[in-house]
Write an enzyme that holds these catalytic residues in place. Structure first.
Site, PDB file in Angstrom:
ATOM      1  N   ILE A  86     -29.509  15.495  -1.856  1.00 41.84           N
ATOM      2  CA  ILE A  86     -28.775  16.480  -3.005  1.00 41.84           C
ATOM      3  C   ILE A  86     -27.237  16.126  -2.780  1.00 41.84           C
ATOM      4  CG2 ILE A  86     -28.548  18.281  -4.696  1.00 41.84           C
ATOM      5  CD1 ILE A  86     -31.268  16.970  -4.992  1.00 41.84           C
TER       6      ILE A  86
ATOM      7  N   CYS B 149     -36.692  20.139   0.054  1.00 42.57           N
ATOM      8  CA  CYS B 149     -36.948  19.475   1.316  1.00 42.57           C
ATOM      9  C   CYS B 149     -37.874  20.149   2.049  1.00 42.57           C
ATOM     10  CB  CYS B 149     -35.676  19.506   2.196  1.00 42.57           C
ATOM     11  SG  CYS B 149     -34.333  18.896   1.456  1.00 42.57           S
TER      12      CYS B 149
ATOM     13  N   ARG C 286     -36.270  15.235   4.092  1.00 46.09           N
ATOM     14  CA  ARG C 286     -35.236  15.475   3.134  1.00 46.09           C
ATOM     15  C   ARG C 286     -35.161  14.787   1.943  1.00 46.09           C
ATOM     16  NH1 ARG C 286     -29.331  13.210   3.307  1.00 46.09           N
ATOM     17  NH2 ARG C 286     -28.179  15.053   2.315  1.00 46.09           N
ATOM     18  N   LEU C 287     -34.845  15.673   0.823  1.00 47.56           N
ATOM     19  CA  LEU C 287     -34.641  14.928  -0.666  1.00 47.56           C
ATOM     20  C   LEU C 287     -33.012  15.234  -0.705  1.00 47.56           C
ATOM     21  CD1 LEU C 287     -35.583  14.229  -3.152  1.00 47.56           C
ATOM     22  CD2 LEU C 287     -35.811  16.353  -3.875  1.00 47.56           C
TER      23      LEU C 287
ATOM     24  N   ASP D 132     -23.639  20.680   2.829  1.00 46.73           N
ATOM     25  CA  ASP D 132     -23.769  22.144   3.067  1.00 46.73           C
ATOM     26  C   ASP D 132     -24.330  22.518   4.409  1.00 46.73           C
ATOM     27  OD1 ASP D 132     -25.892  21.057   1.879  1.00 46.73           O
ATOM     28  OD2 ASP D 132     -25.946  22.662   0.324  1.00 46.73           O
TER      29      ASP D 132
ATOM     30  N   ASN E 157     -33.276  23.705   4.357  1.00 43.12           N
ATOM     31  CA  ASN E 157     -34.023  23.324   2.981  1.00 43.12           C
ATOM     32  C   ASN E 157     -33.327  24.420   1.944  1.00 43.12           C
ATOM     33  OD1 ASN E 157     -35.449  22.740   0.538  1.00 43.12           O
ATOM     34  ND2 ASN E 157     -37.089  24.385   1.272  1.00 43.12           N
ATOM     35  N   GLY E 158     -32.464  23.546   0.871  1.00 42.32           N
ATOM     36  CA  GLY E 158     -31.801  24.582  -0.115  1.00 42.32           C
ATOM     37  C   GLY E 158     -30.382  23.967  -0.455  1.00 42.32           C
ATOM     38  N   GLU E 159     -29.794  24.727  -0.961  1.00 46.08           N
ATOM     39  CA  GLU E 159     -28.489  24.478  -1.584  1.00 46.08           C
ATOM     40  C   GLU E 159     -27.612  25.604  -1.655  1.00 46.08           C
ATOM     41  OE1 GLU E 159     -26.063  22.230  -5.165  1.00 46.08           O
ATOM     42  OE2 GLU E 159     -28.259  22.526  -5.376  1.00 46.08           O
TER      43      GLU E 159
END
Length: 333
Positions: free
Chosen positions: A53, A2, A50-51, A100, A75-77
């Protein structure tokens, strides 16, 4: 991946944040084609490209807590977010999404700056506290997720990409100067060390660090550093077993997603090992990039094909040529 953005006005009404955050989001559209959105609170502007996931339907950002005090773009996971979510629910926190991002926000509300020590994942985070008019910014331990900032006497601009900040300079006269040492470093090391970038007044937020930004002040705290331990007395067989356990554990937790997961397979040792480990848990598609007309002596395609066949992975080969490379070169900044 993202892209996240924040524009924080040190001097109110000196910089058109609403207009310029839209320009930045347009410049990082490629990072997040699924959703582009931004909000303005007290003259602080937060934006997201945003992408999707996790929680594709309800995980849109920015996310605001139930009191409307705290706002986040992320941004991340976070691989352990479900465990943290259960812990927060025991403290009577209630969630409106399965993302998340919301877990990250409520973790900060519960544990303050120490929240970041609980996160297992890759991330760059921006949280705005409306009551104290301050930003909390942090990056993961190894700095996998990028985050940069520009600061002058009137404003702070934060973004996932240097180029998106630089592109504002045409109309806003940002105080930008080429960092010649940064270019030399990039040509020497293929990256720019430390906090520097290709522009003198655009800097990196440091990995493993959390920042508090209030008016003209930026305070930094280091929350993590690499710790080296002496393993000389550990038997070699035990080291192999430990490595295998940690490697498989690391790969497995990166498979958490609400979309298909794939592996970029060069055919070399690293990517082959990742695909081998991931294939223990689920069927994985793989992808290999090759060059048109490439000499067979330099091509690794045959190795990628052997590994994919052995692991029953559907391999897609993507061929590029010189012109495709040159067409993209002008976009590098």
């Amino acid at each position: 991946m993202c892209g996240i953005v924040a524009i924080y006005n040190i001097k109110k009404n000196k910089f058109d944040g609403s207009k310029n955050i839209q320009k930045i989001l347009q410049n990082i559209y490629h990072r997040g084609p699924d959703q582009q959105n931004h909000i303005s609170v007290n003259g602080c502007h937060l934006g997201i490209a945003r992408l999707s996931i996790i929680d594709l339907k309800n995980g849109n950002q920015p996310i605001v807590d139930s009191t409307k005090r705290y706002h986040i773009v992320f941004n991340g996971e976070i691989y352990n977010y479900l465990n943290i979510k259960k812990e927060l629910e025991n403290f009577n926190f209630r969630f409106t999404t399965n993302s998340d991002t919301e877990v990250v926000l409520y973790s900060y509300i519960k544990w303050g700056e120490k929240f970041v020590e609980k996160l297992d994942g890759m991330f760059s985070i921006i949280i705005y506290d409306k009551v104290y008019d301050e930003l909390i910014v942090c990056r993961d331990r190894f700095g996998k997720k990028p985050l940069y900032y520009y600061k002058d006497s009137e404003k702070i601009i934060i973004c996932s990409e240097v180029r998106a900040i630089k592109n504002l300079d045409n109309q806003n006269s940002l105080d930008l100067q080429i960092n010649m040492q940064g270019y030399w470093d990039y040509l020497s090391f293929r990256y720019i060390p430390g906090k520097q970038t290709s522009y003198k007044n655009i800097l990196k937020f440091d990995r493993g660090s959390i920042y508090k930004i209030k008016k003209n002040t930026i305070d930094k705290k280091k929350y993590w550093n690499v710790k080296f331990e002496n393993t000389k007395n550990i038997p070699y067989q035990k080291k192999k077993e430990n490595f295998k356990f940690l490697f498989d554990k690391s790969v497995k937790k990166r498979l958490i997603a609400d979309v298909p997961v794939g592996v970029i397979l060069s055919g070399g040792l690293d990517s082959s090992a990742v695909l081998y480990s991931a294939s223990k848990y689920q069927k994985i598609n793989s992808y290999h990039v090759t060059f048109k007309g490439e000499n067979e002596n330099f091509s690794e395609l045959r190795y990628a094909e052997k590994v994919a066949k052995y692991l029953n992975s559907n391999l897609k080969t993507i061929e590029i040529d010189d012109q495709m490379f040159l067409d993209k070169l002008s976009n590098i900044n």
